[in-house]
Design an enzyme around this catalytic site. Structure first.
Site, PDB file in Angstrom:
ATOM      1  N   THR A  44       0.189  -0.735  -0.166  1.00  0.00           N
ATOM      2  CA  THR A  44      -0.478   0.017   0.175  1.00  0.00           C
ATOM      3  C   THR A  44       0.597   1.145   0.250  1.00  0.00           C
ATOM      4  O   THR A  44       0.541   2.287  -0.190  1.00  0.00           O
ATOM      5  CB  THR A  44      -0.730   0.024   0.923  1.00  0.00           C
ATOM      6  N   TRP A  45       2.169   1.047   0.039  1.00  0.00           N
ATOM      7  CA  TRP A  45       3.137   2.365  -0.158  1.00  0.00           C
ATOM      8  C   TRP A  45       2.304   3.340  -1.739  1.00  0.00           C
ATOM      9  O   TRP A  45       2.645   2.656  -2.454  1.00  0.00           O
ATOM     10  CB  TRP A  45       4.617   1.856  -0.684  1.00  0.00           C
TER      11      TRP A  45
ATOM     12  N   ASP B  96       0.040  -5.700   3.104  1.00  0.00           N
ATOM     13  CA  ASP B  96       1.095  -5.304   3.644  1.00  0.00           C
ATOM     14  C   ASP B  96       0.635  -3.254   3.459  1.00  0.00           C
ATOM     15  O   ASP B  96       0.668  -2.262   2.935  1.00  0.00           O
ATOM     16  CB  ASP B  96       2.038  -4.699   3.726  1.00  0.00           C
TER      17      ASP B  96
ATOM     18  N   TYR C  22       2.842   5.571   5.699  1.00  0.00           N
ATOM     19  CA  TYR C  22       2.712   5.453   4.540  1.00  0.00           C
ATOM     20  C   TYR C  22       1.145   6.325   4.133  1.00  0.00           C
ATOM     21  O   TYR C  22       0.157   6.589   5.296  1.00  0.00           O
ATOM     22  CB  TYR C  22       1.724   3.828   3.355  1.00  0.00           C
TER      23      TYR C  22
ATOM     24  N   GLN D 162      11.280  -7.632   5.880  1.00  0.00           N
ATOM     25  CA  GLN D 162      10.647  -7.304   4.856  1.00  0.00           C
ATOM     26  C   GLN D 162      11.773  -6.107   4.111  1.00  0.00           C
ATOM     27  O   GLN D 162      11.953  -5.360   4.526  1.00  0.00           O
ATOM     28  CB  GLN D 162       9.485  -5.966   5.026  1.00  0.00           C
TER      29      GLN D 162
ATOM     30  N   TYR E   4       9.487  -6.071  -0.932  1.00  0.00           N
ATOM     31  CA  TYR E   4       8.561  -4.681  -1.040  1.00  0.00           C
ATOM     32  C   TYR E   4       9.170  -3.930  -2.521  1.00  0.00           C
ATOM     33  O   TYR E   4      10.404  -4.542  -2.709  1.00  0.00           O
ATOM     34  CB  TYR E   4       8.813  -4.162   0.037  1.00  0.00           C
TER      35      TYR E   4
END
Length: 269
Positions: A8-9, A35, A40, A150, A178
């Site tokens: 969701t970045w 995530d 964010y 991560q 990621y």
């Protein structure tokens, strides 16, 4: 927890309706690992995620992260509780330290353990930790506590294959990739590496991005969290769940996207 999840970045940059539709579409298709992080969009991504999973919390493996400057013992608790409120849930499946900061790991991990004992988080881990950081984290936490690391991982950035993935495998720590498509630098279709991707994709009747995700998660200890701000992109990502690459495919991709020499430091965004 699905091996392909949903990141969701920067998702808050899409229209709210599109972002929510994308997350829900991914969830419909089995992308149960979602995530997010307090960083964010200054919490907006968590709010969007919370709205997307409303009424479906039990279908989701939900991950969020605490910023290093909030990672004191009291600060970690406060950050977690604020994330839970924004997400509209009573628990996180996993809670991560976003990267190393000035607070001692023992302090942050003690907060994680208290939150876990209270049921506010079910597991915890780290993000952007190189092998030296992981060694220290293991000494502080003891075996069996660190659920996840991560890290940045995509076709053009395979540095973690040298030492981080092997360390995590030896110590029972999952690896989450990621930015698995890179940052606006996914191989162009006409480039030599892009042609290899396209050839393999055509042979399997899938998209090049699905091939990339399948390659990154070829190891059972590795998961990936591509972001999708449109439902059609989430649907494309979900197609990678059923894709298994053969040895010849993996050899071609390994040659087209060589991992390069071991770096001095861990790449991160």
């Amino acid at each position: 927890m699905s091996r392909i999840g949903q990141g969701t970045w920067n998702i808050e940059r899409a229209t709210r309706g599109d972002a929510i539709a994308a997350l829900r579409s991914g969830l419909d298709l089995g992308l149960s690992h979602i995530d997010t992080a307090e960083m964010y969009g200054d919490g907006l991504a968590e709010e969007i995620t919370g709205e997307a999973i409303a009424g479906r919390r039990d279908e989701v493996f939900l991950v969020s992260k605490v910023l290093p400057h909030n990672a004191s013992k009291a600060g970690t608790r406060k950050a977690c509780e604020q994330s839970l409120r924004r997400l509209g849930t009573d628990r996180l499946d996993c809670y991560l330290l976003h990267w190393r900061g000035s607070y001692p790991l023992a302090e942050t991990f003690a907060a994680f353990e208290e939150l876990r004992a209270e049921g506010k988080i079910l597991s915890w881990g780290v993000s952007n930790f190189d092998v030296g950081d992981l060694d220290e984290a293991l000494r502080v936490a003891g075996p069996g506590r660190i659920a996840c690391n991560q890290v940045l991982y995509h076709l053009r950035e395979r540095a973690i294959e040298h030492a981080v993935i092997p360390w995590c495998e030896r110590n029972g720590v999952a690896v989450t990739a990621y930015s698995p498509f890179g940052q606006d630098d996914f191989p162009e279709a006409g480039s030599p590496p892009g042609k290899v991707l396209a050839e393999i994709a055509a042979a399997h009747g899938v998209s090049p991005r699905q091939v990339a995700l399948a390659f990154l998660t070829r190891n059972p200890s590795v998961f990936a969290i591509p972001k999708a701000a449109k439902a059609r992109h989430a649907q494309d990502n979900a197609g990678a769940l059923k894709l298994e690459l053969g040895d010849a495919d993996i050899a071609k991709l390994d040659a087209a996207f060589p991992r390069g020499p071991k770096p001095r430091g861990l790449p991160m965004l």
